[in-house]
Scaffold this motif. Structure first.
Motif, PDB file in Angstrom:
ATOM      1  N   ALA A  78      30.481  36.479  -4.902  1.00 38.09           N
ATOM      2  CA  ALA A  78      29.381  36.505  -3.937  1.00 38.09           C
ATOM      3  C   ALA A  78      28.824  37.920  -3.778  1.00 38.09           C
ATOM      4  CB  ALA A  78      29.857  35.978  -2.580  1.00 38.09           C
ATOM      5  N   GLU A  79      29.689  38.905  -3.880  1.00 42.69           N
ATOM      6  CA  GLU A  79      29.253  40.299  -3.693  1.00 42.69           C
ATOM      7  C   GLU A  79      28.601  40.882  -4.934  1.00 42.69           C
ATOM      8  OE1 GLU A  79      31.865  43.171  -2.007  1.00 42.69           O
ATOM      9  OE2 GLU A  79      32.854  41.714  -0.698  1.00 42.69           O
ATOM     10  N   GLY A  80      29.203  40.651  -6.080  1.00 38.36           N
ATOM     11  CA  GLY A  80      28.729  41.344  -7.277  1.00 38.36           C
ATOM     12  C   GLY A  80      28.595  40.477  -8.507  1.00 38.36           C
ATOM     13  N   GLY A  81      28.540  39.149  -8.308  1.00 37.33           N
ATOM     14  CA  GLY A  81      28.354  38.264  -9.446  1.00 37.33           C
ATOM     15  C   GLY A  81      29.567  38.226 -10.366  1.00 37.33           C
ATOM     16  N   ALA A  82      29.356  37.657 -11.540  1.00 35.20           N
ATOM     17  CA  ALA A  82      30.453  37.467 -12.491  1.00 35.20           C
ATOM     18  C   ALA A  82      31.131  38.777 -12.907  1.00 35.20           C
ATOM     19  CB  ALA A  82      29.946  36.717 -13.717  1.00 35.20           C
ATOM     20  N   PRO A  83      30.388  39.868 -13.146  1.00 31.68           N
ATOM     21  CA  PRO A  83      31.073  41.101 -13.561  1.00 31.68           C
ATOM     22  C   PRO A  83      32.102  41.584 -12.551  1.00 31.68           C
ATOM     23  CG  PRO A  83      28.728  41.262 -14.028  1.00 31.68           C
ATOM     24  CD  PRO A  83      28.912  40.018 -13.206  1.00 31.68           C
ATOM     25  N   LEU A  84      31.779  41.512 -11.258  1.00 36.02           N
ATOM     26  CA  LEU A  84      32.727  41.963 -10.244  1.00 36.02           C
ATOM     27  C   LEU A  84      33.881  40.980 -10.104  1.00 36.02           C
ATOM     28  CD1 LEU A  84      33.440  44.125  -8.203  1.00 36.02           C
ATOM     29  CD2 LEU A  84      32.120  42.874  -6.481  1.00 36.02           C
ATOM     30  N   ALA A  85      33.599  39.678 -10.248  1.00 33.18           N
ATOM     31  CA  ALA A  85      34.673  38.684 -10.211  1.00 33.18           C
ATOM     32  C   ALA A  85      35.664  38.930 -11.341  1.00 33.18           C
ATOM     33  CB  ALA A  85      34.096  37.275 -10.302  1.00 33.18           C
ATOM     34  N   VAL A  86      35.152  39.210 -12.529  1.00 34.87           N
ATOM     35  CA  VAL A  86      36.018  39.488 -13.682  1.00 34.87           C
ATOM     36  C   VAL A  86      36.827  40.759 -13.448  1.00 34.87           C
ATOM     37  CG1 VAL A  86      36.030  40.158 -16.119  1.00 34.87           C
ATOM     38  CG2 VAL A  86      34.611  38.242 -15.357  1.00 34.87           C
ATOM     39  N   ALA A  87      36.176  41.813 -12.962  1.00 33.89           N
ATOM     40  CA  ALA A  87      36.869  43.077 -12.704  1.00 33.89           C
ATOM     41  C   ALA A  87      37.964  42.895 -11.659  1.00 33.89           C
ATOM     42  CB  ALA A  87      35.874  44.135 -12.247  1.00 33.89           C
ATOM     43  N   THR A  88      37.709  42.053 -10.659  1.00 37.31           N
ATOM     44  CA  THR A  88      38.697  41.813  -9.613  1.00 37.31           C
ATOM     45  C   THR A  88      39.916  41.100 -10.171  1.00 37.31           C
ATOM     46  OG1 THR A  88      36.964  41.715  -7.911  1.00 37.31           O
ATOM     47  CG2 THR A  88      39.082  40.712  -7.373  1.00 37.31           C
ATOM     48  N   VAL A  89      39.687  40.077 -10.992  1.00 39.24           N
ATOM     49  CA  VAL A  89      40.813  39.353 -11.607  1.00 39.24           C
ATOM     50  C   VAL A  89      41.594  40.285 -12.525  1.00 39.24           C
ATOM     51  CG1 VAL A  89      41.441  37.472 -13.170  1.00 39.24           C
ATOM     52  CG2 VAL A  89      39.731  37.096 -11.384  1.00 39.24           C
ATOM     53  N   GLU A  90      40.904  41.111 -13.280  1.00 39.80           N
ATOM     54  CA  GLU A  90      41.598  42.056 -14.162  1.00 39.80           C
ATOM     55  C   GLU A  90      42.474  43.012 -13.359  1.00 39.80           C
ATOM     56  OE1 GLU A  90      38.775  42.472 -18.116  1.00 39.80           O
ATOM     57  OE2 GLU A  90      38.332  43.761 -16.387  1.00 39.80           O
ATOM     58  N   SER A  91      41.958  43.493 -12.226  1.00 41.81           N
ATOM     59  CA  SER A  91      42.730  44.435 -11.416  1.00 41.81           C
ATOM     60  C   SER A  91      43.946  43.779 -10.785  1.00 41.81           C
ATOM     61  CB  SER A  91      41.842  45.041 -10.329  1.00 41.81           C
ATOM     62  OG  SER A  91      41.531  44.096  -9.316  1.00 41.81           O
ATOM     63  N   MET A  92      43.859  42.478 -10.491  1.00 39.62           N
ATOM     64  CA  MET A  92      44.970  41.761  -9.861  1.00 39.62           C
ATOM     65  C   MET A  92      46.045  41.353 -10.855  1.00 39.62           C
ATOM     66  SD  MET A  92      42.918  39.256  -7.237  1.00 39.62           S
ATOM     67  CE  MET A  92      44.376  38.692  -6.362  1.00 39.62           C
ATOM     68  N   THR A  93      45.648  41.073 -12.082  1.00 40.73           N
ATOM     69  CA  THR A  93      46.575  40.508 -13.062  1.00 40.73           C
ATOM     70  C   THR A  93      47.038  41.496 -14.123  1.00 40.73           C
ATOM     71  OG1 THR A  93      44.787  39.795 -14.533  1.00 40.73           O
ATOM     72  CG2 THR A  93      45.454  38.256 -12.779  1.00 40.73           C
ATOM     73  N   GLY A  94      46.304  42.582 -14.315  1.00 39.30           N
ATOM     74  CA  GLY A  94      46.625  43.509 -15.389  1.00 39.30           C
ATOM     75  C   GLY A  94      46.255  42.967 -16.753  1.00 39.30           C
ATOM     76  N   LEU A  95      45.470  41.895 -16.783  1.00 40.18           N
ATOM     77  CA  LEU A  95      45.040  41.280 -18.037  1.00 40.18           C
ATOM     78  C   LEU A  95      43.584  41.627 -18.325  1.00 40.18           C
ATOM     79  CD1 LEU A  95      46.569  37.743 -17.451  1.00 40.18           C
ATOM     80  CD2 LEU A  95      47.391  39.425 -19.102  1.00 40.18           C
ATOM     81  N   ARG A  96      43.227  41.696 -19.587  1.00 41.54           N
ATOM     82  CA  ARG A  96      41.831  41.900 -19.964  1.00 41.54           C
ATOM     83  C   ARG A  96      41.178  40.535 -20.156  1.00 41.54           C
ATOM     84  NH1 ARG A  96      41.459  44.208 -25.475  1.00 41.54           N
ATOM     85  NH2 ARG A  96      41.260  42.033 -26.110  1.00 41.54           N
ATOM     86  N   ILE A  97      40.047  40.353 -19.523  1.00 41.01           N
ATOM     87  CA  ILE A  97      39.298  39.106 -19.663  1.00 41.01           C
ATOM     88  C   ILE A  97      38.261  39.297 -20.760  1.00 41.01           C
ATOM     89  CG2 ILE A  97      37.924  37.362 -18.477  1.00 41.01           C
ATOM     90  CD1 ILE A  97      40.747  37.786 -17.335  1.00 41.01           C
ATOM     91  N   ASP A  98      38.398  38.537 -21.836  1.00 37.11           N
ATOM     92  CA  ASP A  98      37.489  38.682 -22.972  1.00 37.11           C
ATOM     93  C   ASP A  98      36.224  37.850 -22.817  1.00 37.11           C
ATOM     94  OD1 ASP A  98      39.199  40.371 -24.731  1.00 37.11           O
ATOM     95  OD2 ASP A  98      40.515  38.655 -24.589  1.00 37.11           O
ATOM     96  N   HIS A  99      36.355  36.675 -22.216  1.00 39.65           N
ATOM     97  CA  HIS A  99      35.225  35.766 -22.062  1.00 39.65           C
ATOM     98  C   HIS A  99      35.339  35.059 -20.715  1.00 39.65           C
ATOM     99  CE1 HIS A  99      35.090  36.219 -26.429  1.00 39.65           C
ATOM    100  NE2 HIS A  99      36.319  35.741 -26.481  1.00 39.65           N
ATOM    101  N   PHE A 100      34.248  34.544 -20.224  1.00 41.91           N
ATOM    102  CA  PHE A 100      34.314  33.679 -19.055  1.00 41.91           C
ATOM    103  C   PHE A 100      33.249  32.602 -19.178  1.00 41.91           C
ATOM    104  CE2 PHE A 100      31.122  36.783 -17.799  1.00 41.91           C
ATOM    105  CZ  PHE A 100      30.177  36.038 -17.114  1.00 41.91           C
ATOM    106  N   LEU A 101      33.498  31.497 -18.490  1.00 39.85           N
ATOM    107  CA  LEU A 101      32.551  30.395 -18.453  1.00 39.85           C
ATOM    108  C   LEU A 101      32.249  30.118 -16.984  1.00 39.85           C
ATOM    109  CD1 LEU A 101      31.032  28.390 -20.255  1.00 39.85           C
ATOM    110  CD2 LEU A 101      32.937  26.793 -19.957  1.00 39.85           C
ATOM    111  N   GLN A 102      30.992  30.149 -16.641  1.00 39.86           N
ATOM    112  CA  GLN A 102      30.549  30.014 -15.253  1.00 39.86           C
ATOM    113  C   GLN A 102      29.848  28.667 -15.091  1.00 39.86           C
ATOM    114  OE1 GLN A 102      28.255  33.410 -13.889  1.00 39.86           O
ATOM    115  NE2 GLN A 102      26.917  32.082 -12.691  1.00 39.86           N
TER     116      GLN A 102
END
Length: 298
Positions: A78-102
């Motif tokens: 809601a704050e920053g769209g898909a890029p911020l959602a991906v960055a947030t998940v990466e910061s929480m999990t320590g995993l790199r997200i290569d792709h996403f489907l919205q």
């Protein structure tokens, strides 16, 4: 990511499928999918929408800089769209997200209809006061609109969002195994149409081309269910109320870190021969990881 964006469906659809209300423009469904390096295994971990997080610092389109701050995980979109959602998940999990489907409501409905519906099954009655879902025990073939009711329902019992997460995983397994998807993927024009429907016209690069998505769908469609595993990030309980955030789920950091390390090292979280059964309804602090065949309709 399944967003709660509903401005793409008609007023009649909102009324018929009880999908009205005010959208928060959040990512209300999030599944982390790990495909093994050899493309012979898949691990799916759902991240409940009310999970506590610290959204990383970021810069808004107008140049305004926001510091890292506490929030629910679904607020990142809601704050920053898909890029911020991906960055947030990466910061929480320590995993790199290569792709996403919205996926929004429109894409979901049309995607299910494109494969002539999906069969779901339940051992108990599923009745939801908000979505008006009402399924008797047994198997049911659902078109796009009723499927939306199924995956959105969170008032079936006291398991709330955890129950909804489990139904979403069940739905994914049976969608992959559906005869309609097999038929669609066998037809080049049908497969391309389905990929365009799911990808939509997102302005943000999701990391997939239509051909990439078709190839992935074909791989998953043919993968044995014993080589798929499904779970939810380990939960420790609820955090105290946070001002301007509300009630949030607290991950079990030790168990969650072990799970994400397992994925990062390209290992399975469970044995392919695991006989662990899903809890129905699920319980807050007991979230077993189960093989895909445990979610498949007979």
């Amino acid at each position: 990511m399944g967003t709660d964006s509903r401005d793409t469906i008609t007023r009649a659809e909102k009324e018929k499928f009880h999908a009205g209300g005010v959208a928060c423009n959040c990512s209300d469904s999030m599944m982390l999918v790990h495909l093994s390096q050899k493309h012979d295994r898949v691990s799916v971990v759902s991240l409940p929408r009310d999970s506590y997080t610290e959204i990383p610092a970021y810069e808004e389109p107008d140049g305004t800089k926001r510091e890292a701050h506490p929030a629910k995980i679904n607020a990142a979109y809601a704050e920053g769209g898909a890029p911020l959602a991906v960055a947030t998940v990466e910061s929480m999990t320590g995993l790199r997200i290569d792709h996403f489907l919205q996926i929004d409501f429109r894409r979901f409905i049309d995607g299910v209809d494109a494969v002539d519906g999906v069969t779901v099954c339940t051992k108990r009655r599923l009745s939801d006061s908000a979505t008006k879902l009402n399924l008797a025990p047994g198997s049911h073939r659902l078109a796009g609109g009723p499927s939306l009711q199924y995956v959105r329902s969170r008032h079936v019992d006291t398991s709330a969002d955890l129950g909804r997460v489990q139904r979403q995983q069940r739905f994914l397994v049976n969608a992959l195994r559906s005869a309609g998807l097999k038929k669609t993927l066998a037809d080049p024009a049908g497969a391309a149409g389905l990929a365009r429907t799911l990808l939509g016209s997102a302005s943000v690069d999701q990391g997939f081309s239509a051909s990439d998505l078709i190839a992935l769908a074909r791989e998953l469609r043919s993968m044995p269910l014993k080589d798929m595993e499904f779970g939810t990030v380990p939960i420790a309980g609820f955090n105290p109320l946070i001002e301007n955030v509300g009630s949030t789920l607290r991950w079990d950091k030790e168990r969650a870190d072990r799970l994400f390390t397992t994925l990062r090292e390209d290992r399975q979280a469970t044995s392919p021969n695991s006989r662990t059964e899903p809890l129905d309804p699920p319980r807050l602090q007991e979230q077993p990881i189960v093989r895909g065949d445990k979610y498949a309709c007979a």
